[in-house]
Design a protein around this motif. Structure first.
Motif, PDB file in Angstrom:
ATOM      1  N   ARG A 189      -2.750   2.251 -10.634  1.00  0.00           N
ATOM      2  CA  ARG A 189      -3.041   2.295  -9.202  1.00  0.00           C
ATOM      3  C   ARG A 189      -4.537   2.115  -8.937  1.00  0.00           C
ATOM      4  NH1 ARG A 189      -1.301   6.911  -8.449  1.00  0.00           N
ATOM      5  NH2 ARG A 189       0.888   6.361  -8.111  1.00  0.00           N
ATOM      6  N   VAL A 190      -5.394   2.711  -9.767  1.00  0.00           N
ATOM      7  CA  VAL A 190      -6.837   2.548  -9.601  1.00  0.00           C
ATOM      8  C   VAL A 190      -7.258   1.107  -9.824  1.00  0.00           C
ATOM      9  CG1 VAL A 190      -9.074   3.177 -10.579  1.00  0.00           C
ATOM     10  CG2 VAL A 190      -7.371   4.944 -10.134  1.00  0.00           C
ATOM     11  N   ASN A 191      -6.671   0.467 -10.810  1.00  0.00           N
ATOM     12  CA  ASN A 191      -7.011  -0.937 -11.069  1.00  0.00           C
ATOM     13  C   ASN A 191      -6.566  -1.831  -9.921  1.00  0.00           C
ATOM     14  OD1 ASN A 191      -8.125  -0.273 -13.549  1.00  0.00           O
ATOM     15  ND2 ASN A 191      -6.181  -0.504 -14.639  1.00  0.00           N
ATOM     16  N   ASN A 192      -5.410  -1.546  -9.361  1.00  0.00           N
ATOM     17  CA  ASN A 192      -4.941  -2.347  -8.226  1.00  0.00           C
ATOM     18  C   ASN A 192      -5.820  -2.135  -7.002  1.00  0.00           C
ATOM     19  OD1 ASN A 192      -2.840  -3.359  -9.776  1.00  0.00           O
ATOM     20  ND2 ASN A 192      -1.400  -1.753  -9.100  1.00  0.00           N
ATOM     21  N   THR A 193      -6.305  -0.916  -6.838  1.00  0.00           N
ATOM     22  CA  THR A 193      -7.178  -0.640  -5.696  1.00  0.00           C
ATOM     23  C   THR A 193      -8.507  -1.362  -5.827  1.00  0.00           C
ATOM     24  OG1 THR A 193      -6.150   1.536  -5.494  1.00  0.00           O
ATOM     25  CG2 THR A 193      -8.227   1.203  -4.337  1.00  0.00           C
ATOM     26  N   ARG A 194      -9.006  -1.439  -7.051  1.00  0.00           N
ATOM     27  CA  ARG A 194     -10.272  -2.129  -7.258  1.00  0.00           C
ATOM     28  C   ARG A 194     -10.128  -3.636  -7.055  1.00  0.00           C
ATOM     29  NH1 ARG A 194     -12.546   0.954 -12.726  1.00  0.00           N
ATOM     30  NH2 ARG A 194     -12.929   2.991 -11.730  1.00  0.00           N
ATOM     31  N   THR A 195      -9.017  -4.187  -7.453  1.00  0.00           N
ATOM     32  CA  THR A 195      -8.852  -5.636  -7.330  1.00  0.00           C
ATOM     33  C   THR A 195      -8.531  -6.050  -5.911  1.00  0.00           C
ATOM     34  OG1 THR A 195      -6.536  -5.367  -8.015  1.00  0.00           O
ATOM     35  CG2 THR A 195      -8.156  -5.888  -9.734  1.00  0.00           C
ATOM     36  N   GLU A 196      -7.730  -5.251  -5.226  1.00  0.00           N
ATOM     37  CA  GLU A 196      -7.338  -5.580  -3.854  1.00  0.00           C
ATOM     38  C   GLU A 196      -8.254  -4.849  -2.881  1.00  0.00           C
ATOM     39  OE1 GLU A 196      -3.339  -4.511  -3.349  1.00  0.00           O
ATOM     40  OE2 GLU A 196      -2.562  -5.878  -4.892  1.00  0.00           O
ATOM     41  N   GLN A 197      -8.823  -5.587  -1.982  1.00  0.00           N
ATOM     42  CA  GLN A 197      -9.714  -5.020  -0.963  1.00  0.00           C
ATOM     43  C   GLN A 197      -8.891  -4.762   0.297  1.00  0.00           C
ATOM     44  OE1 GLN A 197     -12.979  -7.684  -0.403  1.00  0.00           O
ATOM     45  NE2 GLN A 197     -13.850  -7.276  -2.437  1.00  0.00           N
ATOM     46  N   ASP A 198      -8.372  -3.569   0.367  1.00  0.00           N
ATOM     47  CA  ASP A 198      -7.579  -3.196   1.536  1.00  0.00           C
ATOM     48  C   ASP A 198      -8.491  -2.749   2.655  1.00  0.00           C
ATOM     49  OD1 ASP A 198      -5.157  -1.613  -0.628  1.00  0.00           O
ATOM     50  OD2 ASP A 198      -5.352  -3.713   0.022  1.00  0.00           O
ATOM     51  N   GLU A 199      -8.113  -3.058   3.853  1.00  0.00           N
ATOM     52  CA  GLU A 199      -8.868  -2.620   5.014  1.00  0.00           C
ATOM     53  C   GLU A 199      -8.690  -1.119   5.199  1.00  0.00           C
ATOM     54  OE1 GLU A 199      -7.654  -4.796   8.368  1.00  0.00           O
ATOM     55  OE2 GLU A 199      -8.358  -6.733   7.609  1.00  0.00           O
ATOM     56  N   GLU A 200      -9.787  -0.459   5.559  1.00  0.00           N
ATOM     57  CA  GLU A 200      -9.737   0.979   5.784  1.00  0.00           C
ATOM     58  C   GLU A 200      -8.947   1.287   7.043  1.00  0.00           C
ATOM     59  OE1 GLU A 200     -13.593   2.549   5.912  1.00  0.00           O
ATOM     60  OE2 GLU A 200     -14.102   2.035   3.830  1.00  0.00           O
ATOM     61  N   GLU A 201      -8.079   2.273   6.922  1.00  0.00           N
ATOM     62  CA  GLU A 201      -7.291   2.673   8.072  1.00  0.00           C
ATOM     63  C   GLU A 201      -8.176   3.410   9.068  1.00  0.00           C
ATOM     64  OE1 GLU A 201      -4.066   4.968   6.808  1.00  0.00           O
ATOM     65  OE2 GLU A 201      -3.125   3.370   5.607  1.00  0.00           O
ATOM     66  N   PRO A 202      -7.998   3.134  10.347  1.00  0.00           N
ATOM     67  CA  PRO A 202      -8.816   3.846  11.339  1.00  0.00           C
ATOM     68  C   PRO A 202      -8.462   5.319  11.357  1.00  0.00           C
ATOM     69  CG  PRO A 202      -7.063   2.586  12.398  1.00  0.00           C
ATOM     70  CD  PRO A 202      -7.053   2.194  10.949  1.00  0.00           C
ATOM     71  N   PRO A 203      -9.428   6.185  11.591  1.00  0.00           N
ATOM     72  CA  PRO A 203      -9.137   7.626  11.615  1.00  0.00           C
ATOM     73  C   PRO A 203      -8.190   7.977  12.760  1.00  0.00           C
ATOM     74  CG  PRO A 203     -11.340   7.188  12.477  1.00  0.00           C
ATOM     75  CD  PRO A 203     -10.832   5.886  11.913  1.00  0.00           C
ATOM     76  N   LYS A 233      -0.390   9.679 -15.879  1.00  0.00           N
ATOM     77  CA  LYS A 233      -1.734   9.150 -16.080  1.00  0.00           C
ATOM     78  C   LYS A 233      -1.728   7.628 -16.115  1.00  0.00           C
ATOM     79  CE  LYS A 233      -3.492  13.166 -18.598  1.00  0.00           C
ATOM     80  NZ  LYS A 233      -4.066  13.663 -19.886  1.00  0.00           N
ATOM     81  N   LEU A 234      -0.705   7.048 -16.734  1.00  0.00           N
ATOM     82  CA  LEU A 234      -0.620   5.598 -16.795  1.00  0.00           C
ATOM     83  C   LEU A 234      -0.458   4.992 -15.410  1.00  0.00           C
ATOM     84  CD1 LEU A 234      -0.439   3.046 -18.545  1.00  0.00           C
ATOM     85  CD2 LEU A 234       2.034   3.438 -18.726  1.00  0.00           C
ATOM     86  N   LEU A 235       0.404   5.592 -14.586  1.00  0.00           N
ATOM     87  CA  LEU A 235       0.593   5.088 -13.223  1.00  0.00           C
ATOM     88  C   LEU A 235      -0.680   5.249 -12.386  1.00  0.00           C
ATOM     89  CD1 LEU A 235       4.191   6.423 -12.427  1.00  0.00           C
ATOM     90  CD2 LEU A 235       3.517   4.063 -12.934  1.00  0.00           C
ATOM     91  N   ALA A 236      -1.405   6.358 -12.573  1.00  0.00           N
ATOM     92  CA  ALA A 236      -2.658   6.550 -11.841  1.00  0.00           C
ATOM     93  C   ALA A 236      -3.692   5.510 -12.247  1.00  0.00           C
ATOM     94  CB  ALA A 236      -3.201   7.961 -12.095  1.00  0.00           C
ATOM     95  N   LEU A 237      -3.753   5.176 -13.553  1.00  0.00           N
ATOM     96  CA  LEU A 237      -4.690   4.152 -14.006  1.00  0.00           C
ATOM     97  C   LEU A 237      -4.346   2.790 -13.431  1.00  0.00           C
ATOM     98  CD1 LEU A 237      -7.099   3.490 -15.839  1.00  0.00           C
ATOM     99  CD2 LEU A 237      -5.472   3.145 -17.725  1.00  0.00           C
TER     100      LEU A 237
END
Length: 562
Positions: free
Chosen positions: A325-339, A319-323
């Protein structure tokens, strides 16, 4: 004498219109009068031509060979013989329906002539004819079609249809895409012939649909059982005979939803693991039931408590690692991978067999499109396919009509085009056809298996284009087959079964080899154990020697006493 400036000024002249402008205006006006240009003309086109390169490659599949219906093939030398029979059919039809007259039929054709002109996507010489050639064509062809199905329905003997090749050939020509007249022309003529009919549309459906040979299909069952209501028949949008065949042949949206969709790969893996665990748990409970009666050791309790504590700690860290990871995803704006691009082709039957895919006939198939793939067992089930020339002509014209209708045909995706893409990818060589024949999936009526692969399955999609990401009905199956084929575990398992379990003798040889390997392993382990523990080996020898000496001493004494 000096000239003034006003003497050279002339009155402005109006330029005469160019001859090209006059010709173009005349043609535009004539086409507007015919209904070919206008706001609703594009939506009115229902009878199209097959692309020229496709038609030239297979003329016998798209062009009539006995009778011409409509303007596209009217007047051909090889089809003029049937024009005499059209006049004969018109005479017999008027004699059969005495309440109607020729004037009533002509009036019925005149009422729909202008609307019928707008249904054809290509103009021929008969459209430019200033006379009554187009109306005469509608009258003769419409009465011919009606009389043909009326005679067939009432089983009236007719020398033209009683010939061995007459009935199937005429029916095949009536199902061609370019050999059609609008369905409302048939309705108008039938209304003129039977003015007292309660429901013209339902009567025509009863005449025509059962003769398509689709007794097990939904529309035919509804008509034969009398379930189809007149209001439902009136709501059906029917352009021509081929469209009616398409409606009777292809699944509706309700029937398509009734077919269970194949689950995803993750869902199948979870279901398979759950079944394996239940089977293992049941087997252990039955075969090792005596374990439940044994006294529990306190150490087991301590071990279980420790394992529960470790499980709780691991869950907390997860749970700690998932939290984080969610915070890092919110802070970093990664480009969406093309389908990922859709899979457009799958391996053929021969290659899929090497990966362990088995092909079976679907006994309870409701339709030729009822094809399923069980990735957990590696079984592809499909209905039995009859490879015949007549079926090929029917299928390619239905696919061409589906392409002309677009994605909105019958409210579904391009089902027949998707089926053509599926079988075209699976069956490519004669070996593929031979394997499917052995499993009763294909009934080949052609000369050889190679012709069935190259001339039937590979040519079904000549007139089709498919958007694999949106319109492909079997896109999920394509993905599952590709993943199954590229799985190294499946390929090695299939190779093992093919090499060692193909026959009873191969299984017996494998069992003998396994037993020999096991005994050799036991012998090798005992030898290593004896070399690594020489003292135990000496004790065993000493105990064996002492026992032999005792036996040697005791026995003689007993002999002496007795």
């Amino acid at each position: 004498m000096a000239t003034t400036e006003t003497e050279f000024v002339t009155a402005p002249s109006t330029p005469e219109p160019d001859t090209l402008q006059i010709v173009v205006e005349q043609k535009l006006r004539r086409q507007q009068d015919d209904g070919d240009v206008g706001g609703s003309s594009s939506s009115s086109m229902t009878i199209f031509r097959v692309p020229a390169h496709v038609r030239d490659a297979s003329k016998d599949l798209y062009e009539p060979r006995l009778v011409s219906i409509g303007p596209y093939y009217r007047g051909r030398d090889e089809l003029r013989t049937m024009e005499q029979h059209k006049w004969r059919y018109l005479h017999e039809l008027l004699a059969q329906y005495t309440e109607a007259s020729l004037a009533d039929c002509v009036s019925a054709v005149r009422d729909v002539e202008h609307q019928a002109r707008r249904c054809y996507s290509e103009r021929t010489d008969i459209f430019d004819d200033s006379g009554d050639g187009f109306a005469e064509m509608l009258l003769l062809d419409g009465c011919f079609v009606l009389k043909f199905f009326i005679n067939w329905y009432a089983r009236v003997p007719d020398k033209l249809c009683d010939v061995g090749w007459g009935l199937p050939q005429i029916l095949s020509d009536l199902e061609l895409m370019e050999n059609q007249i609008p369905f409302f022309v048939l309705e108008s003529l039938y209304r003129a012939l039977s003015p007292d009919a309660a429901n013209i549309r339902l009567d025509l459906l009863m005449l025509i649909v059962p003769k398509f040979g689709l007794d097990n299909w939904t529309l035919c069952k509804q008509l034969l059982d009398g379930v189809l209501l007149p209001t439902q028949a009136e709501e059906m949008e029917i352009d021509h005979l081929l469209h009616l065949l398409y409606l009777a042949f292809v699944l509706t949206a309700e029937e398509l939803e009734a077919i269970p969709a194949s689950p995803t790969l993750l869902a199948r893996c979870v279901s398979w693991l759950r079944q394996m665990w239940l089977s293992f748990n049941t087997a252990v409970s039955v075969r090792f039931a005596f374990v439940r009666d044994m006294p529990r050791v306190p150490g087991w309790t301590r071990l279980c408590t420790f394992m529960a504590f470790v499980h709780k700690v691991s869950a907390w860290f997860t749970k700690l690692l998932a939290l984080i990871r969610v915070n890092n995803t919110r802070t970093e704006q990664d480009e969406e991978e093309p389908p990922e691009p859709p899979i457009m082709v799958v391996p053929n039957v021969t290659l899929l067999r090497e990966a362990g895919v088995r092909f079976e006939t679907k006994a309870s198939a409701r339709h030729m499109l009822d094809v399923t793939f069980d990735a957990a067992r590696g079984v592809l089930r499909m209905p039995r396919v009859k490879v015949d020339y007549a079926d090929k002509a029917q299928l390619v014209n239905l696919i061409a009509f589906e392409q002309a209708r677009g994605s909105s045909s019958n409210g579904n995706n391009k089902l027949l085009s998707s089926y053509a893409a599926l079988v075209g990818s699976l069956v490519r060589t004669g070996e593929d056809v031979e394997h499917l024949k052995r499993h009763d999936v294909i009934d080949n009526l052609l000369s050889c298996d190679h012709d069935a692969a190259t001339e039937f399955f590979q040519r079904l999609g000549d007139c089709s284009s498919l958007d694999y990401s949106e319109e492909h009905h079997f896109a999920g199956m394509f993905e599952d087959l590709s993943q199954y084929y590229h799985s190294s575990w499946q390929r090695h398992k299939a190779k093992f079964v093919r090499d060692h379990c193909s026959s009873p003798w191969a299984v017996l040889a494998f069992v003998v080899a396994g037993c020999a390997f096991f005994f050799a392993l036991v012998k090798f382990s005992t030898t290593i154990y004896s070399l690594s523990h020489p003292y135990c080996h000496c004790l065993v020898l000493a105990s064996a020697t002492s026992s032999m000496q005792m036996c040697h001493v005791v026995v003689p004494r007993k002999i002496i006493i007795y």
